[in-house]
Design an enzyme around this catalytic site. Structure first.
Site, PDB file in Angstrom:
ATOM      1  N   ARG A 113      34.412  26.432  27.916  1.00  0.00           N
ATOM      2  CA  ARG A 113      34.363  27.844  27.463  1.00  0.00           C
ATOM      3  C   ARG A 113      33.128  28.599  27.942  1.00  0.00           C
ATOM      4  O   ARG A 113      32.688  29.552  27.327  1.00  0.00           O
ATOM      5  CB  ARG A 113      34.481  27.942  25.943  1.00  0.00           C
ATOM      6  CG  ARG A 113      35.786  27.389  25.420  1.00  0.00           C
ATOM      7  CD  ARG A 113      36.201  28.037  24.125  1.00  0.00           C
ATOM      8  NE  ARG A 113      37.511  27.586  23.757  1.00  0.00           N
ATOM      9  CZ  ARG A 113      37.766  26.483  23.052  1.00  0.00           C
ATOM     10  NH1 ARG A 113      36.762  25.745  22.617  1.00  0.00           N
ATOM     11  NH2 ARG A 113      38.986  26.135  22.769  1.00  0.00           N
ATOM     12  N   HIS A 244      40.141  49.866  48.450  1.00  0.00           N
ATOM     13  CA  HIS A 244      40.677  48.549  48.082  1.00  0.00           C
ATOM     14  C   HIS A 244      42.155  48.568  47.670  1.00  0.00           C
ATOM     15  O   HIS A 244      42.812  47.539  47.740  1.00  0.00           O
ATOM     16  CB  HIS A 244      39.852  47.933  46.949  1.00  0.00           C
ATOM     17  CG  HIS A 244      38.531  47.403  47.416  1.00  0.00           C
ATOM     18  ND1 HIS A 244      37.560  48.197  47.966  1.00  0.00           N
ATOM     19  CD2 HIS A 244      38.020  46.130  47.439  1.00  0.00           C
ATOM     20  CE1 HIS A 244      36.506  47.458  48.288  1.00  0.00           C
ATOM     21  NE2 HIS A 244      36.757  46.204  47.985  1.00  0.00           N
TER      22      HIS A 244
HETATM   23 ZN   LIG Z   1      35.560  44.522  48.343  1.00  0.00          ZN
END
Ligand SMILES: [Zn+2]
Ligand SMILES: NC(=O)c1ccc[n+]([C@@H]2O[C@H](COP(=O)([O-])OP(=O)(O)OC[C@H]3O[C@@H](n4cnc5c(N)ncnc54)[C@H](O)[C@@H]3O)[C@@H](O)[C@H]2O)c1
Length: 355
Positions: A113, A244
């Site tokens: 975790r 992107h």
């Molecule tokens: Zn990038």
């Protein structure tokens, strides 16, 4: 410009150090403070750690590249840690580019975790972008980075001496993210880059340091305001995604083989700048100025797949999308970005056909 050596983000609880020839020392310091240290090392990086003090350091060498960002590799690395008795007093260090950092960050954030995590980015791209902000993850059949967490490293060490062995192709890939930062936030940084790219590509130390420092500060600005990418306005961390939406779709379409990340993002930036211009946001003069700079730097600007419907199938998997909308981070001038929510897949396809 005098580069600051340490940037401490209280909000993110992370420290970014910019130092030269410091990697071995940095790892030794971490080893002194932790019971066990697991170093995941890109096979292309040479570091010298052989000394008696370092008995608690285990080095795991990995051949890197986008292909390692898979669930299978995540499983192998996690189980390797567990097999080697990793515990809560262990620290994890990733020494490599963005692909290793993204994968190992995901491992560090989930094994037991969450373990203390340190990053030593070794590509220009990872120094200016992927090592900052705590995003990690792996790719899936359906798209890029669709499995992962937000998990801040305790410290990031940027050491530009490792960049000497990097190919020109990889330097250009990192430059695409630097220019992205200038385009979304800082006109004067863009002008400065226009004048200094030749020196930057020759790895001039002071030019490189300034470009890296400026990039990190722009990225931090967004990450500190919106660490988990919750906002959907012009302050959103998603603004860093300029180039992107298209770039990730191109990478994913070609199964990460035809272009590296920065090359796909270069095509994405130019395409999204053209979309910005088509929508009446960005002037034709500024669009031409951006294209001219990309061509001068020999960055990628186009691929035939942009005209094909298959790309839309990838674009709709983007994490910024909501309901039927395809959300873009666009620019309305050099140095200013806006969160654009008015497009759907039919409109995007139509625009891509026309530009
Ligand atoms: Zn990038
Ligand atoms: N987490 C984020 O916020 C974020 C941001 C931007 C990009 N990314 C991710 O980063 C990845 C791309 O990172 P990258 O461009 O660093 O690619 P990479 O890690 O694949 O490295 C590119 C190549 O350079 C080699 N290499 C690394 N350091 C070297 C050195 N010093 N000398 C010689 N060769 C070296 C690697 O072995 C690899 O072959 C993508 O997966 C992208 O999605 C993540």
């Amino acid at each position: 410009m005098q580069t600051k050596l340490s940037i401490r983000s209280k909000k993110l609880k992370t420290e970014i150090l910019i130092k030269k020839d410091y990697i071995s020392k940095f790892i030794k310091i971490i080893a002194k403070k932790n019971e066990k240290v697991f170093c995941f090392l890109d096979s292309k990086i040479n570091i010298n750690l052989k000394s008696n003090e370092q008995k608690n350091i285990k080095i795991i060498i990995i051949r890197c590249g986008e292909k390692i960002k898979t669930l299978e590799k995540y499983k192998v690395l996690s189980e390797k840690l567990i097999k080697n008795n990793v515990n809560r007093k262990s620290a994890i260090i990733a020494i490599g580019g963005g692909s290793l950092g993204d994968l190992v960050g995901f491992v560090a954030s989930t094994v037991l975790r969450g373990l203390d995590f340190f990053l030593i980015p070794t590509t220009l791209l990872s120094q200016v972008d992927s090592s900052i902000g705590g995003k990690n993850g792996v790719n899936t059949l359906y798209g890029k980075n669709l499995l992962g967490t937000f998990y801040q490293p305790k410290q990031v060490l940027i050491d530009i001496s490792v960049l000497n062995t990097l190919s020109k192709k990889e330097i250009k890939s990192g430059y695409a993210e630097i220019i992205k930062h200038a385009l979304i936030k800082d006109y004067s940084f863009f002008c400065w880059l226009e004048k200094n790219t030749d020196k930057l590509f020759d790895l001039d130390k002071s030019i490189l340091e300034k470009a890296i420092y400026k990039s990190i500060m722009i990225k931090l600005l967004y990450v500190e305001k919106d660490e988990k990418e919750i906002l959907s306005n012009n302050d959103s961390r998603a603004m860093l995604n300029f180039g992107h939406t298209i770039g990730h779709a191109i990478e994913s379409h070609y199964n990460y083989k035809k272009f590296n990340h920065g090359e796909a993002i270069s095509i994405g930036i130019i395409t999204e700048a053209k979309i910005s211009n088509y929508l009446g946001l960005l002037s034709s003069y500024e669009l031409e100025r951006i294209i001219k700079h990309f061509k001068k730097c020999r960055l990628e600007t186009f691929d035939n797949i942009l005209k094909s419907k298959v790309l839309i199938k990838k674009i709709i998997k983007d994490k910024k999308n909501f309901l039927n909308n395809i959300n873009f981070s666009l620019i309305d001038k050099i140095g200013n970005s806006i969160f654009y929510k008015k497009l759907n897949k039919e409109k995007v396809f139509k625009i891509l056909k026309k530009i």
